[in-house]
Design an enzyme around this catalytic site. Structure first.
Site: not given
Length: 378
Positions: A25, A107, A128, A156, A165, A279
Site C-alpha cells: 500500500y 493525513s 492534510q 490535496t 492500484r 498513485r
C-alpha cells in the site's frame, strides 16, 4: 539502526517486518506504475557539477518554510494508514519530525485522530485535507484542525477520481477486506508488528470514527469514504475553504502550468508540485519534469514545494536546484516507520540531512539559498 546507510536499507527492513498488504500500500503505484518509475528515473538522470577547492566549512541546511524556521528544507508528507505500518504511527512520525525540527503533515486518512496527535506532541503540526461530498463533515474537520492549533492546511487537489492500484486489489486491500490463508500466515509471521498495532490507540480511521452516521468499523468507514470523493470539486471550493480556515493554505497535487497559475490566484501561500507519488494518473509526467516550468510561471507569487521520488539528500538538492523551496517525503519516512517506529523515521530524516550536507560540500555550496541550477551539470 547503526548499520542502516540509506533509505533502501530501511525499505528492506520495512518489507521484512510489515505484512505485504500494508507494505505494498505504501510502496506501489497505480496501474502499470509508469509514473511511479518516472519519478525516480527522471530524478536520477539529473547530474551535479562537482566543484573543488571551495571553502565549504560553514555548511548549514537550515531554511525557512512558510515563514517558519526549519533545520532543513524537508517536510514529512501526508501518508494514509501510518498507524498500520507501526502502532500509533502518526504520533511516532510527528515526534520524530518535531525532534528533527521539520514539519509533519497528518493525513485525513490517518489511523490516529487529529486530537490523538495533538495530545501527544509538543508543537503544532500540519493537517492534510481531502474534500468530500459531506461538506458539513469537512467544515467540522477543518474546525478540529483549528482547535488542535494546526499551523498549516494542506489541501490535496488531485484525488477527485481515484487511480486504481493493482497491487492493493491483488493483496485484498478491498472493502470488505479479503482474508486468505496466505494473509493469515503473513500476519502470524510478524508478531512484533501485530503486537504494536494491537497496542496502538486505534485500528480504524481516527479522524472519521465517532463523527459520522455510520459504524466505526473500518469496513463501514471505508465504504463511506469511497462514496464520498467528490468529482464536482473545483476552484470555487477553495474560496469556501478559505472562508473557514484562517491560517496558511497549501495546495498539493499541481502538475500543470495552467493549474499553477490558477492556484496562484486563490490566495494560497504555497503549492506542492506532485503527482501523488505515482498513485493517481499513470502516464503523467514525473514531478521533477514538471517542476521548472511551474517555478518559472508562479515561483515569484507563492512558495513552491516539491513531492515525488525523493529518496535522498541528493534528490532534495536536485529539486532545490530546479527552483523548489522545500521537499516533501512520503515513502522514505514510511519505510523508516515500518522498519523501526519513531527511531526509524528519525533515521530516515538523519540520512537525508547528512546526504544533503555532503552533496552541498561537493558542489561548493554552504547555504540552502545558494542552491540553484548552476550546480546542475549540462
Amino acid at each position: 539502526m547503526k548499520h542502516i546507510t540509506c533509505i533502501d536499507d530501511l525499505r528492506t527492513l520495512h518489507q521484512r517486518r510489515v505484512p505485504k498488504a500494508f507494505f505494498d500500500y505504501c510502496d506501489r503505484g497505480s496501474y502499470v506504475e509508469e509514473t511511479l518509475r518516472a519519478n525516480r528515473e527522471d530524478m536520477q538522470a539529473i547530474k551535479f557539477r562537482q566543484r573543488v577547492l571551495v571553502d565549504v566549512s560553514r555548511r548549514d541546511t537550515s531554511t525557512m518554510i512558510l515563514g517558519e524556521s526549519s533545520t532543513m528544507p524537508l517536510i514529512l508528507a501526508p501518508v494514509g494508514l501510518l498507524g498500520m505500518q507501526h502502532g500509533d504511527g502518526e504520533i511516532h512520525a510527528c515526534r520524530a519530525a518535531q525532534a528533527a525540527g521539520i514539519p509533519f503533515t497528518q493525513s485525513t486518512m490517518s489511523i490516529c485522530s487529529i486530537e490523538d496527535i495533538a495530545a501527544n506532541v509538543e508543537k503544532p503540526f500540519w493537517f492534510q485535507l481531502y474534500v468530500m461530498k459531506d461538506r458539513g463533515f469537512i467544515k467540522e474537520l477543518i474546525q478540529r484542525a483549528m482547535a488542535a492549533k494546526c499551523s498549516a492546511l494542506v489541501l490535496t487537489v488531485d484525488l477527485q477520481v481515484i487511480g486504481q492500484r493493482h497491487q492493493d486489489i491483488k493483496n485484498g486491500m478491498t472493502v470488505p477486506p479479503e482474508w486468505s490463508l496466505s494473509k493469515l500466515i503473513d500476519f502470524a509471521t510478524k508478531p512484533a508488528w501485530v503486537s504494536g498495532v494491537l497496542q496502538g490507540k486505534r485500528r480504524t480511521f481516527g479522524n472519521l470514527a465517532g463523527h459520522l452516521k455510520v459504524s466505526d468499523d473500518i469496513t463501514s468507514l471505508s465504504t463511506w469514504i469511497n462514496s464520498q470523493f467528490d468529482t464536482s470539486l473545483n476552484w470555487n471550493d477553495i474560496e469556501w475553504i478559505r472562508s473557514i480556515w484562517p491560517g496558511k493554505l497549501i495546495l498539493k497535487g499541481i502538475l500543470d502550468v495552467e493549474d499553477a497559475e490558477l492556484a496562484a490566484k486563490t490566495g494560497a501561500q504555497a503549492l506542492v508540485v506532485s503527482n501523488h507519488g505515482g498513485r493517481q494518473l499513470d502516464g503523467a509526467p514525473s514531478s521533477i519534469e514538471a517542476l521548472p516550468e511551474i517555478v518559472d510561471a508562479v515561483g515569484s507569487q507563492m512558495e513552491i514545494m516539491f513531492d515525488g521520488g525523493v529518496r535522498s539528500g541528493q534528490d532534495v538538492m536536485r529539486a532545490l536546484a530546479l527552483g523548489a523551496k522545500s521537499c516533501m517525503i512520503g515513502r522514505a519516512y514510511a519505510h523508516g516507520l515500518g522498519a523501526g517506529g519513531q527511531a526509524g523515521v528519525a533515521k530516515a530524516i538523519d540520512i537525508i540531512q547528512k546526504e544533503l550536507l555532503t552533496t552541498m560540500g561537493l558542489c561548493g555550496v554552504n547555504r540552502i539559498d545558494e542552491i540553484d541550477d548552476h550546480i546542475i551539470a549540462v
